[in-house]
Write a protein that holds these residues in place. Structure first.
Motif, mmCIF file in Angstrom:
data_model
loop_
_atom_site.group_PDB
_atom_site.id
_atom_site.type_symbol
_atom_site.label_atom_id
_atom_site.label_comp_id
_atom_site.label_asym_id
_atom_site.label_seq_id
_atom_site.Cartn_x
_atom_site.Cartn_y
_atom_site.Cartn_z
ATOM 1 N N ASN A 97 0.833 -1.622 -0.322
ATOM 2 C CA ASN A 97 0.471 -0.168 0.147
ATOM 3 C C ASN A 97 0.514 1.084 -0.078
ATOM 4 O O ASN A 97 0.439 2.368 -0.518
ATOM 5 C CB ASN A 97 -1.116 0.461 1.090
ATOM 6 N N MET A 98 2.105 1.603 0.340
ATOM 7 C CA MET A 98 3.256 2.258 0.428
ATOM 8 C C MET A 98 4.173 2.310 -0.168
ATOM 9 O O MET A 98 5.095 3.428 -0.502
ATOM 10 C CB MET A 98 3.459 2.771 2.077
ATOM 11 N N ALA A 99 4.858 1.683 -0.534
ATOM 12 C CA ALA A 99 6.160 1.335 -1.466
ATOM 13 C C ALA A 99 7.408 1.279 -0.890
ATOM 14 O O ALA A 99 7.097 1.665 0.581
ATOM 15 C CB ALA A 99 5.618 1.595 -2.934
ATOM 16 N N VAL A 100 7.849 2.305 -1.088
ATOM 17 C CA VAL A 100 8.995 2.955 -0.228
ATOM 18 C C VAL A 100 8.616 3.950 0.605
ATOM 19 O O VAL A 100 9.116 4.402 1.586
ATOM 20 C CB VAL A 100 9.804 3.423 -1.547
ATOM 21 N N GLU A 101 7.462 4.982 0.849
ATOM 22 C CA GLU A 101 7.258 5.579 2.240
ATOM 23 C C GLU A 101 6.999 4.848 2.887
ATOM 24 O O GLU A 101 6.941 5.117 4.522
ATOM 25 C CB GLU A 101 5.559 5.835 1.616
ATOM 26 N N GLY A 102 7.083 3.381 3.322
ATOM 27 C CA GLY A 102 6.759 2.724 4.612
ATOM 28 C C GLY A 102 7.735 2.700 5.117
ATOM 29 O O GLY A 102 7.959 2.481 6.841
ATOM 30 N N HIS A 103 9.077 3.066 4.866
ATOM 31 C CA HIS A 103 10.310 3.412 5.588
ATOM 32 C C HIS A 103 10.039 4.314 6.324
ATOM 33 O O HIS A 103 10.921 4.195 7.397
ATOM 34 C CB HIS A 103 11.403 3.329 4.604
ATOM 35 N N PHE A 104 8.834 5.483 6.335
ATOM 36 C CA PHE A 104 8.196 6.113 7.109
ATOM 37 C C PHE A 104 7.390 6.746 7.354
ATOM 38 O O PHE A 104 6.795 7.226 8.659
ATOM 39 C CB PHE A 104 8.766 7.675 6.837
ATOM 40 N N TYR A 105 6.463 5.835 6.973
ATOM 41 C CA TYR A 105 5.338 5.629 7.399
ATOM 42 C C TYR A 105 3.698 5.072 8.347
ATOM 43 O O TYR A 105 3.100 5.412 8.379
ATOM 44 C CB TYR A 105 4.089 6.927 6.354
ATOM 45 N N SER A 106 4.681 4.074 7.427
ATOM 46 C CA SER A 106 4.402 2.423 8.067
ATOM 47 C C SER A 106 4.019 3.273 9.553
ATOM 48 O O SER A 106 4.443 3.641 10.348
ATOM 49 C CB SER A 106 4.844 1.085 7.812
ATOM 50 N N GLU A 107 2.848 1.645 10.167
ATOM 51 C CA GLU A 107 2.732 2.263 11.692
ATOM 52 C C GLU A 107 4.161 1.790 12.376
ATOM 53 O O GLU A 107 4.632 2.170 13.539
ATOM 54 C CB GLU A 107 1.733 1.082 12.029
ATOM 55 N N LYS A 108 5.183 0.409 11.780
ATOM 56 C CA LYS A 108 6.212 0.377 12.205
ATOM 57 C C LYS A 108 7.191 1.168 11.431
ATOM 58 O O LYS A 108 7.314 0.021 10.864
ATOM 59 C CB LYS A 108 6.536 -1.291 13.282
ATOM 60 N N PRO A 109 7.834 2.141 11.164
ATOM 61 C CA PRO A 109 8.299 2.454 9.834
ATOM 62 C C PRO A 109 9.353 1.307 10.298
ATOM 63 O O PRO A 109 10.312 1.290 11.232
ATOM 64 C CB PRO A 109 8.696 4.066 10.250
ATOM 65 N N TRP A 110 9.790 1.338 9.330
ATOM 66 C CA TRP A 110 11.468 0.648 8.188
ATOM 67 C C TRP A 110 12.687 0.671 9.119
ATOM 68 O O TRP A 110 13.641 0.057 9.702
ATOM 69 C CB TRP A 110 11.031 0.034 6.906
ATOM 70 N N TRP A 111 12.460 2.080 8.646
ATOM 71 C CA TRP A 111 13.874 2.679 8.901
ATOM 72 C C TRP A 111 14.586 2.918 10.094
ATOM 73 O O TRP A 111 15.625 2.773 10.248
ATOM 74 C CB TRP A 111 14.326 4.153 8.106
ATOM 75 N N ASP A 112 13.349 2.665 10.786
ATOM 76 C CA ASP A 112 14.385 2.457 12.555
ATOM 77 C C ASP A 112 13.645 1.153 13.323
ATOM 78 O O ASP A 112 13.738 0.487 14.522
ATOM 79 C CB ASP A 112 14.237 3.812 13.234
ATOM 80 N N TYR A 113 13.417 0.191 12.814
ATOM 81 C CA TYR A 113 12.225 -1.049 12.688
ATOM 82 C C TYR A 113 13.448 -1.767 13.839
ATOM 83 O O TYR A 113 12.486 -2.328 14.480
ATOM 84 C CB TYR A 113 12.371 -2.357 11.812
ATOM 85 N N HIS A 114 14.716 -2.490 13.938
ATOM 86 C CA HIS A 114 15.634 -2.681 15.042
ATOM 87 C C HIS A 114 15.349 -2.042 16.045
ATOM 88 O O HIS A 114 15.723 -3.018 17.281
ATOM 89 C CB HIS A 114 16.687 -2.859 14.059
ATOM 90 N N GLU A 115 15.556 -0.848 16.145
ATOM 91 C CA GLU A 115 15.532 -0.198 17.506
ATOM 92 C C GLU A 115 14.307 -0.890 18.474
ATOM 93 O O GLU A 115 14.054 -0.854 19.965
ATOM 94 C CB GLU A 115 15.319 1.279 17.037
ATOM 95 N N ARG A 116 12.864 -1.427 17.941
ATOM 96 C CA ARG A 116 12.098 -2.152 18.650
ATOM 97 C C ARG A 116 12.624 -3.373 19.408
ATOM 98 O O ARG A 116 11.908 -3.357 20.744
ATOM 99 C CB ARG A 116 11.039 -2.228 18.256
ATOM 100 N N PHE A 117 13.669 -4.178 18.907
ATOM 101 C CA PHE A 117 13.844 -5.283 20.150
ATOM 102 C C PHE A 117 14.413 -4.504 20.934
ATOM 103 O O PHE A 117 15.201 -5.305 22.055
ATOM 104 C CB PHE A 117 14.798 -5.541 19.033
ATOM 105 N N CYS A 118 15.499 -3.158 21.070
ATOM 106 C CA CYS A 118 16.444 -2.987 22.231
ATOM 107 C C CYS A 118 16.502 -3.385 23.474
ATOM 108 O O CYS A 118 16.682 -3.868 24.243
ATOM 109 C CB CYS A 118 16.976 -1.665 22.132
ATOM 110 N N GLU A 119 14.795 -2.758 24.264
ATOM 111 C CA GLU A 119 13.908 -3.537 25.059
ATOM 112 C C GLU A 119 13.661 -4.295 25.730
ATOM 113 O O GLU A 119 14.389 -4.197 26.522
ATOM 114 C CB GLU A 119 12.899 -2.191 25.709
ATOM 115 N N PRO A 120 12.792 -5.079 25.001
ATOM 116 C CA PRO A 120 13.040 -6.370 25.061
ATOM 117 C C PRO A 120 14.184 -7.179 25.587
ATOM 118 O O PRO A 120 13.702 -8.360 26.655
ATOM 119 C CB PRO A 120 12.337 -7.167 23.742
#
Length: 426
Positions: free
Chosen positions: A64-87
């Protein structure tokens, strides 16, 4: 607790198990239209039912977003890895800034060796355990060759004593002291894949540092399985796969740890890449590398978000459950499995098999390795054909991992009955 080898007792333990309902959160292979008894979570964890949504979210955002998913998806792809740091920090006992996720296990270890294996002068030797997992053996051989050393000289294995199947902790410490100024790196698997023995990482790390060495750990069989306190233990670096106890899917992404004491050390070599560059300036496309402070500064490539999605599903489940509850059940269900094994052995003739994993709960996780006396691979085949998924290691060891998230005490009892029948049918 006084265990009993009967179905009613096993069911009573399940009724008291506060994690029992998590078994319904996983997909199981089927045997005769029933869930198998699954003992190979130390090799590949089962798929959480929540995984599909995490993957579908990425697929839908891509559609639905193609490249814009990097910044505008619910979990933006460009910092997706940062969601792992806490758990992940809670799973391995670290600060969020000390952990990250990228690549796969051996790739990450090679990248970490760039920073942490820096032989110089007489200090060039690496200490490891005998019968390390083959990928670690190949890793070490190629690393020392890359630096111009002979593996037979530069790699020192801690040998088991004659007639013994596990490594004595005092022998590890003695070897560290013996090598002294020649020791550049201590690198050991936190849990030995073959025997299930857990090493005293705190004591070994302190001994390695006292000798002037760097200390790193392969936590493939430890992360999500045993209590870890990497920050407090002053471990220099570590890495682990995510597809065993953390259920992220076959061959999936690897977690890694770099202690904060190394985060600002400019003298450390590292293989740099775009995603390790200063996050706030990444899209300025600057010519010179400026590392993100923290473990994420070891990132190299753009993120494999479709691979990370299943891992995130599992990591968030672990965060919800907590390692304390997992370890509490792990200790009880592993002890019950050990009891069942001994009971079945006594019911036959007492010579059929031997548990080679230490009985001390501080020296094991949820894996029991069973050495089969007088039994061949036929028994393993019988188990597999009767709904028990287990693991065979040459020459005649079966590995049983009662993972607390999705095995039950009733499973342990039923396994004992199938095992007994398999031996009597030979």
């Amino acid at each position: 607790m006084n265990f009993q080898n009967n179905l009613e007792f096993a069911k009573s333990l399940d009724a008291q198990d506060e994690l029992q309902h998590y078994k319904n959160e996983f997909h199981f292979p089927q045997h005769n239209n029933k869930n198998v008894i699954y003992f190979t979570g130390n090799s590949l964890g089962l798929q959480p039912k929540s995984t599909k949504k995490y993957v579908d979210d990425v697929m839908n955002d891509w559609a639905n977003m193609a490249v814009e998913g990097h910044f505008y998806s619910e979990k933006p792809w460009w910092d997706y890895h940062e969601r792992f740091c806490e758990p992940l920090s809670k799973i391995v006992g670290a600060k969020p800034s000390e952990v990250g996720v990228m690549n796969t296990l051996t790739v990450n270890l090679h990248l970490l060796f760039v920073s942490f294996y820096q032989p110089k002068g007489i200090r060039y030797k690496i200490l490891c355990e005998e019968k390390a997992f083959p990928s670690d053996q190949y890793l070490l051989q190629s690393q020392v060759k890359f630096h111009g050393y002979d593996p037979s000289d530069a790699i020192v294995e801690i040998k088991r004593r004659e007639g013994e199947l596990t490594t004595r902790p005092e022998d590890i410490l003695a070897k560290i002291e013996e090598l002294g100024d020649e020791l550049a790196l201590v690198f050991i698997g936190g849990v030995n894949y073959y025997t299930g023995q857990v090493f005293d990482m705190k004591t070994i790390t302190a001994a390695g540092h006292k000798a002037g060495a760097i200390v790193g750990w392969d936590l493939a069989h430890a992360a999500g399985n045993i209590e870890l306190n990497l920050h407090d233990w002053q471990v220099d670096f570590a890495a682990w796969c995510s597809y065993k106890y953390m259920n992220s899917g076959p061959g999936n992404a690897s977690g890694y740890f770099v202690h904060e004491k190394h985060h600002t050390n400019k003298d450390l070599n590292r293989f740099a890449g775009w995603y390790g560059h200063n996050k706030e300036r990444r899209f300025l496309m600057e010519p010179n590398f400026d590392a993100v402070e923290g473990a994420n500064g070891w990132q190299v490539s753009n993120l494999p978000v479709l691979s990370l999605a299943p891992y995130l599903a599992s990591a968030e489940m672990f965060a919800k459950v907590g390692m304390e509850k997992l370890i509490k059940k792990r200790n009880l269900i592993t002890a019950y499995l050990e009891f069942i094994l001994h009971e079945i052995d006594k019911e036959i003739d007492g010579t059929e098999f031997e548990v080679i994993t230490p009985s001390n709960q501080n020296e094991r996780g949820c894996q029991l390795s069973v050495y089969l006396h007088g039994q061949g691979k036929e028994l393993f085949t019988y188990l597999m054909q009767n709904g028990v998924i287990t693991d065979w290691r040459e020459p005649n060891v079966i590995r049983l991992a009662p993972v607390p998230l999705y095995t039950s005490f009733e499973d342990m009892y039923n396994f004992g009955q199938i095992l007994k029948q398999g031996i009597l049918n030979k």
